[in-house]
Scaffold this motif. Structure first.
Motif, PDB file in Angstrom:
ATOM      1  N   UNK A  55       0.824  -1.205   0.000  1.00 49.08           N
ATOM      2  CA  UNK A  55       0.000   0.000   0.000  1.00 49.08           C
ATOM      3  C   UNK A  55       0.865   1.265   0.000  1.00 49.08           C
ATOM      4  N   UNK A  56       2.131   1.097   0.339  1.00 46.04           N
ATOM      5  CA  UNK A  56       3.021   2.254   0.391  1.00 46.04           C
ATOM      6  C   UNK A  56       3.262   2.863  -0.991  1.00 46.04           C
ATOM      7  N   UNK A  57       2.947   2.114  -2.055  1.00 44.58           N
ATOM      8  CA  UNK A  57       3.135   2.647  -3.406  1.00 44.58           C
ATOM      9  C   UNK A  57       2.380   3.959  -3.596  1.00 44.58           C
ATOM     10  N   UNK A  58       1.167   4.015  -3.065  1.00 46.81           N
ATOM     11  CA  UNK A  58       0.342   5.209  -3.241  1.00 46.81           C
ATOM     12  C   UNK A  58       0.906   6.381  -2.443  1.00 46.81           C
ATOM     13  N   UNK A  59       1.412   6.102  -1.264  1.00 54.93           N
ATOM     14  CA  UNK A  59       2.031   7.174  -0.478  1.00 54.93           C
ATOM     15  C   UNK A  59       3.260   7.721  -1.185  1.00 54.93           C
ATOM     16  N   UNK A  60       4.046   6.823  -1.783  1.00 54.42           N
ATOM     17  CA  UNK A  60       5.239   7.253  -2.517  1.00 54.42           C
ATOM     18  C   UNK A  60       4.865   8.111  -3.717  1.00 54.42           C
ATOM     19  N   UNK A  61       3.833   7.696  -4.425  1.00 50.30           N
ATOM     20  CA  UNK A  61       3.398   8.439  -5.614  1.00 50.30           C
ATOM     21  C   UNK A  61       2.907   9.828  -5.236  1.00 50.30           C
ATOM     22  N   UNK A  62       2.098   9.899  -4.191  1.00 49.26           N
ATOM     23  CA  UNK A  62       1.555  11.196  -3.775  1.00 49.26           C
ATOM     24  C   UNK A  62       2.663  12.136  -3.325  1.00 49.26           C
ATOM     25  N   UNK A  63       3.648  11.591  -2.635  1.00 51.89           N
ATOM     26  CA  UNK A  63       4.731  12.421  -2.104  1.00 51.89           C
ATOM     27  C   UNK A  63       5.700  12.854  -3.195  1.00 51.89           C
ATOM     28  N   UNK A  64       6.155  11.912  -4.013  1.00 57.24           N
ATOM     29  CA  UNK A  64       7.186  12.218  -5.012  1.00 57.24           C
ATOM     30  C   UNK A  64       6.624  12.694  -6.342  1.00 57.24           C
TER      31      UNK A  64
END
Length: 275
Positions: A55-64
């Motif tokens: 699920x961390x993929x979405x957090x990475x996308x939103x941040x970067x």
């Protein structure tokens, strides 16, 4: 034989619908599943479930990927231009439909001719520069509104023409002024076409890539489409992040489409009951 032929036709139609639906749905399912996979697993781009849901993929996308600012930019451009288009087109379609003589008819055909005319970006750039609208949010909103007005007017005009003139006459007899006639009597009847125009124009603006690329030089003003393009260039080997980025871009369009269909069907049903 006739009944057999109709049965075969229905079965063939259903099979064609299923095949077309699968062609549309399967890529979305692939993107959804791969958006929760690791980078190595997502590179295979299969329909298999993730071995481990990341699920961390979405957090990475939103941040970067700077998706928060690009999301609000895209929402501003789409909503702002659609509000302008719907407001102008609804009023113009009513006026032109009810009075087709003289300059009104000329203006109608002049405006809808924009449906077939290609966009001359060189001339358009000169106009935008003359009014100091290049690289501005208001400039891209007005640009999108101008692009979508011709087709929207064409559709709205055809819908308004189906509303009986007797409704206008009854309202005038009851003492309605022109603006009251439109706002209180005609506007509520336009809910199906307004919902349709909102969905079509919102999707067209949200998914557009070329206009922001040409007329927005500042990355802080980019909408989601350019943010996804920029993100793909930086993370083209991480298909899990690219898939998550694309899924986040699709969510607003799907929500608008689903809600729009609800209002369109509701408006048509209400109109049928009143009729």
């Amino acid at each position: 034989m006739g009944r057999t032929g109709r049965t075969i036709g229905r079965v063939a139609g259903n099979l064609i619908s299923i095949v077309i639906s699968l062609i549309v749905i399967i890529p979305l399912v692939v993107l959804f599943l791969n958006s929760f996979k690791t980078s190595a697993e997502a590179n295979r781009m299969t329909l298999s479930l993730p071995t481990k849901w990341v699920f961390e993929n979405y957090a990475t996308v939103i941040e970067q990927g700077k998706l928060v600012s690009s999301f609000f930019n895209g929402l501003l451009y789409a909503a702002g231009s659609v509000i302008i288009v719907v407001g102008l087109v609804a009023a113009a379609a009513f006026v032109i439909s009810r009075n087709q003589k003289g300059v009104n008819r000329f203006l109608y055909y002049f405006i809808i001719s924009g449906i077939a005319m290609p966009i001359n970006n060189v001339a358009l750039m000169k106009v935008m520069q003359a009014f100091h609208l290049v690289n501005t949010r208001i400039g891209i909103i007005l640009l999108y509104a101008a692009i979508n007005i011709p087709l929207s007017l064409f559709l709205a005009y055809g819908f308004v023409a189906t509303i009986p003139r007797e409704i206008d006459e009854a309202a005038v007899i009851d003492g309605c002024k022109p603006w009251q006639l439109f706002l209180k009597v005609i506007a509520p009847l336009l809910k199906p076409i307004v919902s349709t125009l909102f969905v079509l124009d919102f999707m067209a603006v949200w998914n557009d890539f070329t206009m922001p690329l040409y007329y927005l030089n500042n990355s802080r003003k980019w909408p989601m489409t350019l943010a996804v393009y920029n993100f793909f260039g930086a993370f083209q080997n991480s298909w899990n992040l690219v898939a998550a980025d694309i899924m986040l871009t699709l969510v607003p369009v799907l929500l608008v489409f689903i809600l729009g269909q609800k209002y369109i069907v509701g408006g048509v049903s209400a109109g049928s009951v009143k009729g």
